[in-house]
Enzyme design. Structure first.
Site, PDB file in Angstrom:
ATOM      1  N   TRP A 238     -20.202  -5.398   0.709  1.00 18.32           N
ATOM      2  CA  TRP A 238     -19.596  -4.864   1.926  1.00 18.32           C
ATOM      3  C   TRP A 238     -20.365  -5.440   3.116  1.00 18.32           C
ATOM      4  CZ3 TRP A 238     -21.299   0.110   4.586  1.00 18.32           C
ATOM      5  CH2 TRP A 238     -20.387   0.486   5.574  1.00 18.32           C
TER       6      TRP A 238
ATOM      7  N   ASP B 154     -24.584   2.923  -3.725  1.00 18.94           N
ATOM      8  CA  ASP B 154     -23.589   3.317  -2.718  1.00 18.94           C
ATOM      9  C   ASP B 154     -22.315   3.733  -3.451  1.00 18.94           C
ATOM     10  OD1 ASP B 154     -22.020   3.664  -0.511  1.00 18.94           O
ATOM     11  OD2 ASP B 154     -22.159   1.592   0.213  1.00 18.94           O
TER      12      ASP B 154
ATOM     13  N   LYS C 228     -12.954   8.529   2.009  1.00 20.01           N
ATOM     14  CA  LYS C 228     -11.768   8.051   1.282  1.00 20.01           C
ATOM     15  C   LYS C 228     -11.206   9.138   0.371  1.00 20.01           C
ATOM     16  CE  LYS C 228     -14.083   4.204   2.405  1.00 20.01           C
ATOM     17  NZ  LYS C 228     -13.831   3.153   3.337  1.00 20.01           N
TER      18      LYS C 228
HETATM   19  C1  LMR Z   1     -14.109  -0.886   4.550  1.00 22.18           C
HETATM   20  O1  LMR Z   1     -14.870  -1.506   3.805  1.00 22.18           O
HETATM   21  O2  LMR Z   1     -13.080  -1.389   5.013  1.00 22.18           O
HETATM   22  C2  LMR Z   1     -14.400   0.541   4.912  1.00 22.18           C
HETATM   23  O3  LMR Z   1     -15.505   0.986   4.222  1.00 22.18           O
HETATM   24  C3  LMR Z   1     -14.463   0.786   6.369  1.00 22.18           C
HETATM   25  C4  LMR Z   1     -15.708   0.253   6.996  1.00 22.18           C
HETATM   26  O4  LMR Z   1     -16.397   1.027   7.665  1.00 22.18           O
HETATM   27  O5  LMR Z   1     -16.013  -0.933   6.871  1.00 22.18           O
END
Ligand code: LMR
Length: 399
Positions: free
Chosen positions: A130, A211, A246
Site C-alpha cells: 500500500w 496491518d 471497510k
Molecule cells: C486504499 O488503499 O485505497 C484505501 O486504503 C484508502 C487509502 O487511504 O489509501
C-alpha cells in the site's frame, strides 16, 4: 514566510479519488480507492450500524473526553475480534490495545512508538505494498526497504524469495505484513506459509507489524486473522493495526485499533502507557461516535449477526463482480492475466495494466484505477462491468 514551501505532489490514491469526484463525465467509473460500493454504485450504510446509531441516539448522554487510550468497550471488542475470544495472550493481559484514528492512525502511532524504542531498526514492506506504508514509516523517521512478494510473471506470491529475504534480516528489523486481502495485489499467504513465516520471524527475533484493514473480505472474519493467531501461537511479539473503515463501511469515522502483543502483562501495561502518551502528544484522545457504534454492534448479539450477514453479502457481491469482469474479458485477455481476476482476493486485483494504460483508461474512458494497475473490484457493478471490460480491451489494443 512560506515562499520556500513546495507544492504537494498529491497522493496516488486519495488525490486520484478527488480527481474522480471533479470529473464531469456521467459515465465515469471509480475503481481507484479501496472503498466498497454497492450494486447501485453507492456507499452503503450498513443496517447494523443504522440500528446501533438509532439505539445510541435514544441514549446519547453527555460527551466528555474519552480516555487517551479510547473507549474501553471498543478496545475490548477490537481485541476479541482481532485475537479471538479464546486468545491466551488476551486472557493473560499481554495485549495492549489502543483506539486509533483508523488503520493509518494505528500505523502512525505504532511507527512513532517503534522509532522511539527501536531507533536502530529499519522497516521492510512487501514489494509492492500500500503506497502509504512507505510514507507513514518514512515520516516517522525510518529507512523503508522492500522484501520480494508479488510475482508479476505468475500473478502469485514469491514465497521462497520472501522467506529467504526476511530470514536474512538483522535482529529487531520491523517487517510490515498484510494479514489478508493484500493491498494492492490481492495475493495472500496460505496457512502453511504463515506458519513457516512465523517460525522465521521468531527464530530471527524480528518484529512483525501486521496491518489488517480488510478483515472479513477474504475467507471470513476468523480465517482472515489467521496470521495474527499464528504469531500469537508461536509466541512472536508483534504489533497489529486494524481498521473498521471497510468492514463497517465507516470510512469517515476513523475507527481503528493498535494492539501490541507482549511477553507479560507488566510489559503490556508499560507499552500501553507509552502508546497513550504518544496519543496525548498528538491529538490528546480519540473521538466518540464511531467507537460507540462499533462497540455496540460487536457486543450486541443480534446486531453482530446482522453485521456479519451484511459483510458476507458484500463479499459475495465482490465475488460475483470478479466472475463478471473475468467473463467479460475472456475474449481479450488470456491465461494468468485473466485468471487472476478470480484467484486474487479481497477488494483488489492487480491487473498488470501499465501506468500509461491506466492513464488512457482514465482519460479516454473515464475508468479510474491506480497507475500501479490496481483495480478496486468492489467498485464494479452489474451496470458498469461491461463498459469497464470494453475500455480495458480497448487500451490493450484489442477493439
Ligand atoms: C486504499 O488503499 O485505497 C484505501 O486504503 C484508502 C487509502 O487511504 O489509501
Amino acid at each position: 514566510m512560506f515562499a520556500h514551501i513546495d507544492a504537494f505532489p498529491g497522493d496516488p490514491i486519495l488525490s486520484l479519488n478527488e480527481d474522480f469526484q471533479k470529473d464531469p463525465r456521467t459515465e465515469k467509473v471509480n475503481l481507484s480507492i479501496g472503498i466498497y460500493f454497492d450494486d447501485n454504485g453507492r456507499l452503503p450504510v450498513m443496517q447494523a450500524v443504522e440500528q446501533a446509531e438509532a439505539a445510541l441516539l435514544a441514549d446519547m448522554g453527555p460527551r466528555p473526553y474519552l480516555p487517551m487510550s479510547g473507549l474501553v468497550a471498543y478496545r475490548n471488542a477490537v481485541q476479541a475480534l482481532v485475537f479471538g475470544e479464546d486468545s491466551p495472550a488476551r486472557a493473560a493481559g499481554r495485549v495492549a490495545t489502543l483506539q486509533t484514528l483508523g488503520g493509518s492512525g494505528a500505523l502512525r502511532v505504532g511507527a512513532d512508538f517503534l522509532k522511539r524504542y527501536f531507533p536502530q531498526s529499519q522497516v521492510w514492506i512487501s514489494d509492492p505494498s500500500w503506497e502509504n506504508h512507505r510514507v507513514v514509516f518514512e515520516r516517522a523517521g525510518f529507512t523503508v526497504n522492500t522484501y520480494p512478494y508479488y510475482d508479476a510473471a505468475t500473478g502469485g506470491l514469491k514465497f521462497d524469495a520472501m522467506v529467504d529475504a526476511i530470514g536474512k534480516l538483522p535482529k529487531q528489523s520491523i517487517v510490515l505484513l498484510h494479514a489478508c486481502c493484500h493491498n494492492p495485489t490481492g495475493v495472500d499467504l496460505n496457512q502453511d506459509q504463515w506458519r513457516q513465516l512465523a517460525g522465521v520471524l521468531k527464530a530471527r527475533e524480528l518484529l512483525p507489524f501486521v496491518d489488517m484493514a480488510y478483515q472479513g473480505f477474504g475467507e471470513g472474519l476468523e480465517e482472515d486473522a489467521f496470521a495474527i493467531r499464528e504469531l500469537e501461537r508461536q509466541g512472536v511479539p508483534c504489533l497489529v493495526a486494524n481498521s473498521f473503515s471497510k468492514n463497517f463501511s465507516l470510512y469517515g469515522e476513523r475507527c481503528g485499533g493498535l494492539s501490541v502483543v507482549c511477553n507479560s502483562a507488566a510489559e503490556a501495561a508499560n507499552v500501553l502507557g507509552q502508546l497513550t502518551g504518544a496519543v496525548r502528544a498528538n491529538y490528546s484522545n480519540p473521538p466518540t461516535h464511531g467507537a460507540r457504534v462499533v462497540a455496540k454492534v460487536l457486543t450486541t448479539p443480534e446486531l453482530r449477526t446482522l453485521w456479519q450477514q451484511e459483510l458476507a453479502d458484500m463479499c459475495n457481491r465482490i465475488a460475483r463482480m470478479r466472475q463478471a469482469i473475468h467473463h467479460n474479458l475472456r475474449d481479450h485477455v488470456s491465461g494468468e492475466a485473466l485468471s487472476r481476476y478470480l484467484t486474487q482476493r479481497g477488494m483488489f486485483t492487480y491487473t498488470g495494466l501499465s501506468a500509461d494504460q491506466a492513464d488512457r483508461l482514465r482519460e479516454d474512458h473515464g475508468v479510474y484505477l491506480l497507475r500501479s494497475g490496481r483495480m478496486c473490484v468492489a467498485g464494479l457493478n452489474e451496470r458498469n462491468v461491461t463498459v469497464v471490460a470494453k475500455a480495458i480491451a480497448s487500451v490493450l489494443g484489442d477493439r
